[in-house]
Design a protein around this motif. Structure first.
Motif, PDB file in Angstrom:
ATOM      1  N   PRO A  99      93.518 -76.573 -46.685  1.00 64.45           N
ATOM      2  CA  PRO A  99      94.414 -76.338 -47.381  1.00 64.45           C
ATOM      3  C   PRO A  99      95.003 -77.255 -48.819  1.00 64.45           C
ATOM      4  O   PRO A  99      95.361 -76.467 -49.739  1.00 64.45           O
ATOM      5  CB  PRO A  99      95.618 -76.261 -46.555  1.00 64.45           C
ATOM      6  N   LEU A 100      94.793 -77.536 -48.469  1.00 66.52           N
ATOM      7  CA  LEU A 100      95.270 -79.624 -49.861  1.00 66.52           C
ATOM      8  C   LEU A 100      94.454 -79.006 -50.870  1.00 66.52           C
ATOM      9  O   LEU A 100      94.697 -79.013 -51.927  1.00 66.52           O
ATOM     10  CB  LEU A 100      95.565 -80.381 -49.243  1.00 66.52           C
ATOM     11  N   MET A 101      93.032 -78.867 -50.165  1.00 69.67           N
ATOM     12  CA  MET A 101      92.036 -78.909 -51.744  1.00 69.67           C
ATOM     13  C   MET A 101      92.353 -77.502 -52.681  1.00 69.67           C
ATOM     14  O   MET A 101      91.990 -77.495 -53.515  1.00 69.67           O
ATOM     15  CB  MET A 101      90.677 -78.827 -50.890  1.00 69.67           C
ATOM     16  N   ARG A 102      92.541 -76.050 -51.549  1.00 73.12           N
ATOM     17  CA  ARG A 102      92.914 -74.823 -52.377  1.00 73.12           C
ATOM     18  C   ARG A 102      94.267 -75.526 -53.376  1.00 73.12           C
ATOM     19  O   ARG A 102      93.993 -74.935 -54.363  1.00 73.12           O
ATOM     20  CB  ARG A 102      93.191 -74.173 -50.819  1.00 73.12           C
ATOM     21  N   GLU A 103      95.280 -75.975 -53.084  1.00 71.71           N
ATOM     22  CA  GLU A 103      96.093 -76.390 -54.150  1.00 71.71           C
ATOM     23  C   GLU A 103      95.240 -76.975 -54.719  1.00 71.71           C
ATOM     24  O   GLU A 103      95.864 -76.569 -56.096  1.00 71.71           O
ATOM     25  CB  GLU A 103      97.557 -76.675 -52.827  1.00 71.71           C
ATOM     26  N   VAL A 104      94.744 -77.909 -54.893  1.00 71.72           N
ATOM     27  CA  VAL A 104      94.753 -78.851 -55.326  1.00 71.72           C
ATOM     28  C   VAL A 104      92.866 -78.475 -56.722  1.00 71.72           C
ATOM     29  O   VAL A 104      93.085 -78.672 -57.884  1.00 71.72           O
ATOM     30  CB  VAL A 104      93.709 -80.579 -55.291  1.00 71.72           C
ATOM     31  N   ARG A 105      92.349 -76.835 -55.848  1.00 74.80           N
ATOM     32  CA  ARG A 105      91.765 -76.216 -57.061  1.00 74.80           C
ATOM     33  C   ARG A 105      92.178 -75.510 -57.704  1.00 74.80           C
ATOM     34  O   ARG A 105      91.929 -75.963 -59.308  1.00 74.80           O
ATOM     35  CB  ARG A 105      90.751 -75.809 -56.492  1.00 74.80           C
ATOM     36  N   ALA A 106      93.272 -74.913 -57.498  1.00 75.43           N
ATOM     37  CA  ALA A 106      94.479 -74.172 -58.161  1.00 75.43           C
ATOM     38  C   ALA A 106      94.620 -75.810 -59.683  1.00 75.43           C
ATOM     39  O   ALA A 106      95.091 -74.874 -61.036  1.00 75.43           O
ATOM     40  CB  ALA A 106      95.371 -73.272 -57.914  1.00 75.43           C
ATOM     41  N   GLN A 107      95.310 -76.460 -58.993  1.00 73.73           N
ATOM     42  CA  GLN A 107      95.927 -77.288 -59.804  1.00 73.73           C
ATOM     43  C   GLN A 107      94.844 -77.818 -61.206  1.00 73.73           C
ATOM     44  O   GLN A 107      95.305 -77.858 -61.950  1.00 73.73           O
ATOM     45  CB  GLN A 107      96.012 -78.808 -58.878  1.00 73.73           C
ATOM     46  N   MET A 108      93.730 -77.593 -60.240  1.00 71.56           N
ATOM     47  CA  MET A 108      92.115 -78.452 -61.491  1.00 71.56           C
ATOM     48  C   MET A 108      92.215 -77.711 -62.560  1.00 71.56           C
ATOM     49  O   MET A 108      91.475 -77.607 -64.113  1.00 71.56           O
ATOM     50  CB  MET A 108      91.242 -79.148 -60.875  1.00 71.56           C
ATOM     51  N   GLY A 109      92.653 -76.535 -62.344  1.00 74.73           N
ATOM     52  CA  GLY A 109      91.721 -75.100 -62.502  1.00 74.73           C
ATOM     53  C   GLY A 109      89.974 -75.667 -63.728  1.00 74.73           C
ATOM     54  O   GLY A 109      89.626 -75.678 -62.268  1.00 74.73           O
ATOM     55  N   GLU A 145      85.853 -82.793 -46.827  1.00 72.44           N
ATOM     56  CA  GLU A 145      86.244 -81.580 -47.148  1.00 72.44           C
ATOM     57  C   GLU A 145      87.211 -81.671 -47.967  1.00 72.44           C
ATOM     58  O   GLU A 145      87.011 -81.003 -48.825  1.00 72.44           O
ATOM     59  CB  GLU A 145      88.086 -81.346 -45.682  1.00 72.44           C
ATOM     60  N   ILE A 146      87.573 -83.216 -48.597  1.00 72.63           N
ATOM     61  CA  ILE A 146      87.667 -83.366 -49.891  1.00 72.63           C
ATOM     62  C   ILE A 146      87.086 -83.235 -51.302  1.00 72.63           C
ATOM     63  O   ILE A 146      86.309 -82.373 -52.056  1.00 72.63           O
ATOM     64  CB  ILE A 146      88.811 -84.617 -50.294  1.00 72.63           C
ATOM     65  N   ILE A 147      85.891 -84.176 -51.081  1.00 75.19           N
ATOM     66  CA  ILE A 147      84.739 -83.777 -51.659  1.00 75.19           C
ATOM     67  C   ILE A 147      83.785 -82.403 -52.176  1.00 75.19           C
ATOM     68  O   ILE A 147      83.646 -81.604 -52.943  1.00 75.19           O
ATOM     69  CB  ILE A 147      83.370 -84.475 -51.463  1.00 75.19           C
ATOM     70  N   ARG A 148      83.797 -81.311 -50.011  1.00 76.59           N
ATOM     71  CA  ARG A 148      83.038 -80.266 -51.025  1.00 76.59           C
ATOM     72  C   ARG A 148      84.236 -78.724 -51.245  1.00 76.59           C
ATOM     73  O   ARG A 148      84.107 -78.294 -52.052  1.00 76.59           O
ATOM     74  CB  ARG A 148      83.363 -79.698 -49.292  1.00 76.59           C
ATOM     75  N   GLY A 149      85.161 -79.124 -51.372  1.00 78.22           N
ATOM     76  CA  GLY A 149      86.526 -78.661 -52.033  1.00 78.22           C
ATOM     77  C   GLY A 149      86.522 -78.345 -53.262  1.00 78.22           C
ATOM     78  O   GLY A 149      87.658 -78.297 -54.024  1.00 78.22           O
ATOM     79  N   CYS A 150      85.766 -79.955 -54.203  1.00 78.89           N
ATOM     80  CA  CYS A 150      86.066 -79.769 -55.515  1.00 78.89           C
ATOM     81  C   CYS A 150      84.533 -78.686 -55.949  1.00 78.89           C
ATOM     82  O   CYS A 150      84.662 -79.230 -57.180  1.00 78.89           O
ATOM     83  CB  CYS A 150      85.475 -81.027 -55.582  1.00 78.89           C
ATOM     84  N   LYS A 151      83.763 -79.157 -54.986  1.00 80.34           N
ATOM     85  CA  LYS A 151      82.851 -77.931 -55.009  1.00 80.34           C
ATOM     86  C   LYS A 151      83.272 -76.695 -56.562  1.00 80.34           C
ATOM     87  O   LYS A 151      84.286 -75.912 -55.711  1.00 80.34           O
ATOM     88  CB  LYS A 151      82.173 -76.770 -54.295  1.00 80.34           C
ATOM     89  N   GLY A 152      82.517 -76.387 -57.249  1.00 82.32           N
ATOM     90  CA  GLY A 152      83.120 -75.503 -58.644  1.00 82.32           C
ATOM     91  C   GLY A 152      83.946 -75.465 -59.314  1.00 82.32           C
ATOM     92  O   GLY A 152      84.557 -75.021 -60.804  1.00 82.32           O
ATOM     93  N   LEU A 153      84.439 -76.897 -59.746  1.00 80.75           N
ATOM     94  CA  LEU A 153      85.478 -77.095 -60.376  1.00 80.75           C
ATOM     95  C   LEU A 153      84.456 -78.101 -61.439  1.00 80.75           C
ATOM     96  O   LEU A 153      83.569 -78.078 -61.260  1.00 80.75           O
ATOM     97  CB  LEU A 153      86.272 -78.185 -60.003  1.00 80.75           C
ATOM     98  N   ASN A 154      85.226 -78.022 -62.270  1.00 76.20           N
ATOM     99  CA  ASN A 154      84.467 -79.174 -63.761  1.00 76.20           C
ATOM    100  C   ASN A 154      84.223 -80.009 -63.867  1.00 76.20           C
ATOM    101  O   ASN A 154      85.079 -80.992 -64.213  1.00 76.20           O
ATOM    102  CB  ASN A 154      85.303 -78.563 -64.629  1.00 76.20           C
TER     103      ASN A 154
END
Length: 194
Positions: A99-109, A145-154
């Motif tokens: 859930p935290l990484m979903r928020e982080v993904r949105a924040q990073m755009g 979870e943190i690292i995999r949660g960054c997949k798809g980010l720039n």
């Protein structure tokens, strides 16, 4: 490998190309100190130097796993004043970080961002081979979870720092570090995984 000072020149180079970048920073410490023994550049200061030089998009900086003793009654004040999101280790205890990484993904755009992973973000029960261990840290599963949660980010770069194998005769810290680096390579843009 090396200490966290290495992230500073890397971010200088990346900001020269991309402008200020977002940052997912996993660590026991914020690494925003000002000086140590009269030196302004050391492993506890890289992100303060980066802020001072405008290398970071401070609205897109997330620090995860922060904990440990401090000489300051409000050790995270500087970070909050810059606009960083500081996620204390105790906020992560005994739960999934998806859930935290979903928020982080949105924040990073979709703008450029960097992952900086200090092995001491993990609990020393898993990674004792580091120079400044702090109890009650993250688990290896949460690290994934943190690292995999960054997949798809720039993602424009990443590092894993502060592994000191001489402090861990078992070799577990080096093994964990190598696997986390592999996971980071797998989430870089354009990498195809099954």
């Amino acid at each position: 490998g090396g200490d966290h000072t290495i992230t500073y020149p890397i971010l200088q180079a990346l900001a020269a190309k991309h402008g200020p970048v977002g940052l997912v920073h996993v660590d026991a410490h914020t690494d925003t100190g000002d000086t140590a023994l009269g030196e302004k550049i050391y492993h506890g200061s890289p992100f303060r130097r980066c802020v001072e030089e405008g290398l970071l998009d401070c609205s897109r900086v997330v620090q995860i796993g922060i904990r440990g003793s401090s000489y300051d009654p409000d050790p995270n004040k500087y970070c909050r004043e810059q606009g960083f999101r500081v996620v204390l280790a105790e906020e992560c205890w005994m739960k999934s970080l998806e859930p935290l990484m979903r928020e982080v993904r949105a924040q990073m755009g979709d703008r450029p961002m960097y992952i900086s992973f200090d092995i001491d973000g993990l609990d020393p029960a898993y990674a004792p081979g580091t120079g400044t261990p702090e109890i009650a840290g993250l688990t290896p599963a949460q690290a994934l979870e943190i690292i995999r949660g960054c997949k798809g980010l720039n993602i424009v770069g990443c590092d894993l720092v502060e592994v000191a194998p001489m402090y861990d005769a078992s070799g577990n810290t080096a093994l964990l570090g190598a696997n986390l680096l592999f996971e980071m390579l797998c989430v870089l843009p354009g990498v195809k995984t099954l």
